[in-house]
Design an enzyme around this catalytic site. Structure first.
Site, short mmCIF file in Angstrom:
data_model
loop_
_atom_site.label_atom_id
_atom_site.label_comp_id
_atom_site.label_asym_id
_atom_site.label_seq_id
_atom_site.Cartn_x
_atom_site.Cartn_y
_atom_site.Cartn_z
N GLY A 199 35.46 38.92 38.89
CA GLY A 199 35.22 37.48 38.93
C GLY A 199 36.52 36.77 39.22
N GLN A 216 42.33 29.75 39.14
CA GLN A 216 43.18 30.95 39.24
C GLN A 216 43.84 31.09 40.60
OE1 GLN A 216 40.01 33.81 37.58
NE2 GLN A 216 41.93 34.64 36.86
N CYS A 265 42.29 39.92 32.79
CA CYS A 265 42.27 38.69 33.58
C CYS A 265 43.40 38.74 34.60
CB CYS A 265 42.44 37.48 32.66
SG CYS A 265 42.40 35.91 33.52
N LEU A 266 43.10 38.38 35.84
CA LEU A 266 44.13 38.39 36.87
C LEU A 266 45.25 37.40 36.56
CD1 LEU A 266 41.87 38.63 40.05
CD2 LEU A 266 43.14 40.47 38.93
N HIS A 279 37.54 29.49 32.39
CA HIS A 279 38.66 29.11 33.26
C HIS A 279 38.52 27.67 33.75
CE1 HIS A 279 41.14 32.66 33.71
NE2 HIS A 279 40.13 33.42 34.03
N HIS A 334 33.52 34.24 30.82
CA HIS A 334 34.96 34.34 31.12
C HIS A 334 35.33 33.39 32.25
CE1 HIS A 334 38.76 36.86 31.62
NE2 HIS A 334 38.74 36.11 32.71
N GLU A 335 34.54 33.42 33.34
CA GLU A 335 34.88 32.59 34.51
C GLU A 335 34.70 31.11 34.19
OE1 GLU A 335 36.54 34.02 36.60
OE2 GLU A 335 35.93 36.04 36.05
ZN ZN Z 1 40.25 35.45 34.02
#
Ligand code: ZN
Length: 180
Positions: A49, A54, A101-102, A147, A143-144
Site C-alpha cells: 500500500g 508518503q 511502512c515505507l 497516513h 494503515h493507509e
Molecule cells: Zn505506511
C-alpha cells in the site's frame, strides 16, 4: 511512469492531515498519472500500500495491492485506488499483527487493528464504492487511511517493545512481511 521519492517520518508532509480530492482534480491527466506513479512506486519498493502523503502529496488518496502469493490474505487483494476514503470499524474486535511502512524504513512493529471494517471511497474514475474487508486487507486499509490523517503505525502500537529492525525481524520473528 515514474518511481516517486518516498517521504520518511520527520518530513512534515507525513504528519500533515491530507486534503480531500475534488471531483475536478480527479479527472485531470495529472491526477491519473499520479495514481499510476504511486502504483509503480509501490511495486518498486515491494509495498502492499502507499498513501499520497508518503510521496509528498498531501491528498486523501491511497493505493493498495496484496499479491496472490501473500499468505496473510486468501488470494490477495487486487490493485485498488482509494480516493477520499472513510473507514468504519465493523465491531470492536481487534487483531495484533506485524506492520512495516515505507516511511519508517527497516522497522517492524506489532499493531492492533480492527478485524473488520467498511470502506467507502471513490475509485480513480470518481465512482463511489463500498466494501467490507477483514484481516490483513482490513489492516492495510486502516494503515493507509491513517497516513491521510498524519498518523503512522508507531502511533497505534500498544507497546514499543515489539519494535524490531528488519534484519532482526527476519532472524527471530518471520519471513516475507512487506511494507505499507
Ligand atoms: Zn505506511
Amino acid at each position: 511512469m515514474a518511481i516517486l521519492k518516498v517521504a520518511r517520518i520527520g518530513h512534515p508532509v507525513v504528519r500533515r492531515p491530507a486534503q480531500p480530492v475534488s471531483p475536478e482534480a480527479l479527472r485531470t491527466p495529472a491526477f491519473q498519472r499520479l495514481i499510476d506513479d504511486m502504483r509503480q512506486t509501490m511495486y518498486e519498493y515491494d509495498g502492499v500500500g502507499l498513501a499520497a502523503p508518503q510521496i509528498h502529496e498531501s491528498l486523501r488518496l491511497a493505493v493498495l495491492q496484496v499479491p496472490v502469493s501473500d499468505e496473510r490474505t486468501k488470494g490477495g487483494v487486487p490493485f485498488s485506488v482509494l480516493v477520499n476514503p472513510v473507514v468504519t470499524p465493523l465491531g470492536p474486535e481487534t487483531l495484533d499483527a506485524w506492520e512495516g511502512c515505507l516511511s519508517v524504513p527497516d522497522l517492524r512493529g506489532l499493531v492492533p487493528r480492527f478485524a473488520r471494517v467498511r470502506l467507502e471511497a471513490l475509485d480513480r474514475e470518481g465512482q463511489p464504492y463500498t466494501l467490507e474487508a477483514e484481516g490483513f486487507h482490513a489492516r492495510v486499509i486502516q494503515h493507509e487511511c491513517d497516513h491521510l490523517d498524519g498518523s503512522v503505525y508507531l502511533d497505534r502500537m500498544r507497546d514499543l517493545r515489539s519494535l524490531t529492525f528488519l534484519k532482526e525481524f527476519e532472524d527471530h520473528v518471520a519471513h516475507g512481511h512487506e511494507d505499507e
